[in-house]
Design a protein around this motif. Structure first.
Motif, PDB file in Angstrom:
ATOM      1  N   ASP A  14      -2.031  10.430   2.389  1.00 33.06           N
ATOM      2  CA  ASP A  14      -2.153   8.966   2.343  1.00 33.06           C
ATOM      3  C   ASP A  14      -0.828   8.299   2.696  1.00 33.06           C
ATOM      4  O   ASP A  14      -0.801   7.277   3.403  1.00 33.06           O
ATOM      5  CB  ASP A  14      -2.601   8.516   0.945  1.00 33.06           C
ATOM      6  N   VAL A  15       0.273   8.857   2.198  1.00 34.23           N
ATOM      7  CA  VAL A  15       1.592   8.308   2.547  1.00 34.23           C
ATOM      8  C   VAL A  15       1.785   8.327   4.061  1.00 34.23           C
ATOM      9  O   VAL A  15       2.204   7.329   4.671  1.00 34.23           O
ATOM     10  CB  VAL A  15       2.717   9.114   1.849  1.00 34.23           C
ATOM     11  N   SER A  68       2.115   1.862  -3.376  1.00 30.39           N
ATOM     12  CA  SER A  68       1.033   2.446  -4.171  1.00 30.39           C
ATOM     13  C   SER A  68       0.922   3.943  -3.907  1.00 30.39           C
ATOM     14  O   SER A  68       0.823   4.756  -4.840  1.00 30.39           O
ATOM     15  CB  SER A  68      -0.286   1.737  -3.829  1.00 30.39           C
ATOM     16  N   SER A  69       0.944   4.313  -2.632  1.00 27.74           N
ATOM     17  CA  SER A  69       0.803   5.735  -2.296  1.00 27.74           C
ATOM     18  C   SER A  69       1.956   6.554  -2.884  1.00 27.74           C
ATOM     19  O   SER A  69       1.759   7.658  -3.392  1.00 27.74           O
ATOM     20  CB  SER A  69       0.748   5.916  -0.774  1.00 27.74           C
ATOM     21  N   ALA A 113      -2.395  12.906  -1.699  1.00 21.97           N
ATOM     22  CA  ALA A 113      -1.476  11.775  -1.831  1.00 21.97           C
ATOM     23  C   ALA A 113      -0.456  11.780  -0.688  1.00 21.97           C
ATOM     24  O   ALA A 113      -0.122  10.721  -0.137  1.00 21.97           O
ATOM     25  CB  ALA A 113      -0.773  11.829  -3.186  1.00 21.97           C
ATOM     26  N   LYS A 167       0.841  -1.210   0.000  1.00 27.96           N
ATOM     27  CA  LYS A 167       0.000   0.000   0.000  1.00 27.96           C
ATOM     28  C   LYS A 167       0.873   1.256   0.000  1.00 27.96           C
ATOM     29  O   LYS A 167       0.540   2.260  -0.649  1.00 27.96           O
ATOM     30  CB  LYS A 167      -0.924   0.012   1.224  1.00 27.96           C
ATOM     31  N   LEU A 168       1.982   1.193   0.741  1.00 27.81           N
ATOM     32  CA  LEU A 168       2.865   2.366   0.772  1.00 27.81           C
ATOM     33  C   LEU A 168       3.507   2.580  -0.602  1.00 27.81           C
ATOM     34  O   LEU A 168       3.626   3.731  -1.069  1.00 27.81           O
ATOM     35  CB  LEU A 168       3.940   2.189   1.848  1.00 27.81           C
ATOM     36  N   TYR A 221       1.407   7.018  -6.797  1.00 32.88           N
ATOM     37  CA  TYR A 221       0.534   8.082  -7.287  1.00 32.88           C
ATOM     38  C   TYR A 221       0.967   9.450  -6.785  1.00 32.88           C
ATOM     39  O   TYR A 221       0.709  10.459  -7.433  1.00 32.88           O
ATOM     40  CB  TYR A 221      -0.953   7.783  -7.057  1.00 32.88           C
ATOM     41  N   LEU A 222       1.675   9.483  -5.652  1.00 34.04           N
ATOM     42  CA  LEU A 222       2.225  10.777  -5.223  1.00 34.04           C
ATOM     43  C   LEU A 222       3.207  11.307  -6.268  1.00 34.04           C
ATOM     44  O   LEU A 222       3.135  12.477  -6.682  1.00 34.04           O
ATOM     45  CB  LEU A 222       2.919  10.637  -3.864  1.00 34.04           C
ATOM     46  N   VAL A 275      -0.419   5.591   5.810  1.00 32.92           N
ATOM     47  CA  VAL A 275       0.055   4.209   5.679  1.00 32.92           C
ATOM     48  C   VAL A 275       1.349   4.009   6.464  1.00 32.92           C
ATOM     49  O   VAL A 275       1.529   2.993   7.144  1.00 32.92           O
ATOM     50  CB  VAL A 275       0.230   3.833   4.197  1.00 32.92           C
TER      51      VAL A 275
END
Ligand code: ZN
Length: 358
Positions: A179-180, A156-157, A176, A153-154, A160-161, A183
């Protein structure tokens, strides 16, 4: 990994304590996340060190424990809440599963464990339905799988960041980044749990089964390690932060067995902590955790002498948790690849609506 004949015999008689597993209390979890932040190398994104971001990551260290306080049984059982906090390593061989080859797929493992448990009922105590409303007693815990999933998940974050930083709006970049932080912070809880050896063993609330060495069966031992001793010893971030060293990415060589390389690295970490279980019980027996009064029911968190060996051990565990967490964060950052799908979409958006026309 314990696999001696003595342990195999012991597995047959293991009776799980009815006292539930706890984690490092908030102070310990917060401290590990702060140590991990301090261990990040300079190339890691700087926004995580902004005061509000650092406080957010520290605060989120306690989040999975907060999830436990809702009465909703599905959450209490599910990965987010309860069984993700630990792994009773000895239960794997008891179910015929080799920890050195266990699947990195959570559900594949669950299926294999259920089958192994059914095939070896003599290795597992009967479950009292009255003490199993959340249906967690059937499981040995899933913490390495939880960490592996948060790692992805990290990644992924970060994916997109990076893409939003190139082509997104300020609002998208801010989201974004948030979200980082989320997570990173929540993942920290589970990595820190594994730095407490009593989180990776059947002997989590005092020794269970045959006990020829006479280790403590005190069912508050876990709680004492999680919080009591830290409080009594007065361990603070200020004294540990200078001992942090810059984290390096974990080596993740490609594998021929199909297992996820990060999962294997996390399992190695868990198994190393499991090897500390007997030493920690030996230390307790030698009085090195300064819990004599507590064992007599006399609260002793705020006074009394603290054994230096116990203090040194605990400091080492907190530092080790922080270093491992930082390494997982750095590994996610280094292994982030471009989000080509999102980039294509953002380029189309840009072409359809140039910035000047918005
Ligand atoms: Zn926990």
């Amino acid at each position: 990994m314990k696999s001696s004949p003595l342990v195999r015999i012991a597995l047959a008689a293991i009776v799980l304590s009815p006292v539930v597993v706890r984690a490092w209390d908030y102070d310990g979890h917060r401290l590990v996340n702060q140590l991990a932040l301090a261990a990040l190398p300079p190339e890691f994104p700087a926004f995580v060190h902004e005061p509000a971001s650092a406080e957010r990551i520290a605060f989120l260290a306690g989040e999975p424990d907060r999830w436990r306080n809702v009465p909703d049984l599905p959450l209490r059982q599910a990965g987010g809440s309860w069984t993700d906090h630990f792994l009773d390593v000895e239960q794997l061989p008891a179910a015929g599963i080799d920890p050195a080859t266990v699947s990195s797929f959570r559900l594949d493992f669950a299926v294999a464990f259920a089958a192994g448990r059914a095939a070896h009922p003599q290795h597992f105590p009967a479950i009292d339905p009255a003490k199993n409303s959340d249906h967690t007693r059937e499981w040995p815990g899933f913490v390495p799988w939880a960490i592996t999933e948060y790692y992805a998940k990290l990644k992924s974050s970060f994916m997109y960041l990076k893409t939003f930083e190139e082509l997104g709006t300020p609002e998208e970049i801010a989201n974004a980044r948030a979200d980082v932080l989320y997570v990173m912070g929540v993942m920290g809880h589970y990595v820190a749990d594994c730095a407490q050896p009593l989180h990776v063993t059947d002997h989590h609330n005092g020794w269970v089964g045959p006990n020829p060495a006479g280790y403590t069966t005190w069912n508050k031992f876990h709680t004492w390690i999680d919080s009591g001793f830290i409080q009594k010893a007065g361990i603070t971030p200020a004294e540990l932060l200078p001992r942090v060293t810059p984290a390096r990415a974990l080596a993740l060589p490609a594998r021929s067995d199909g297992r996820d390389p990060l999962f294997v690295a996390v399992m190695d970490y868990v198994l190393a902590e499991n090897r500390l279980v007997e030493p920690i019980y030996r230390m307790e027996k030698a009085g090195q955790f300064s819990n004599e009064l507590e064992k007599q029911g006399l609260p002793d968190r705020n006074h009394g002498p603290v054994n230096p060996a116990g203090r040194a051990f605990m400091e080492g565990q907190l530092l080790q948790g922080g270093q491992m967490l930082a390494s997982v964060w750095v590994t996610a950052w280094r292994n982030t690849v471009p989000d080509t799908y999102l980039r294509t979409q953002l380029l189309k958006r840009q072409a359809a609506s140039p910035p000047a026309a918005r």
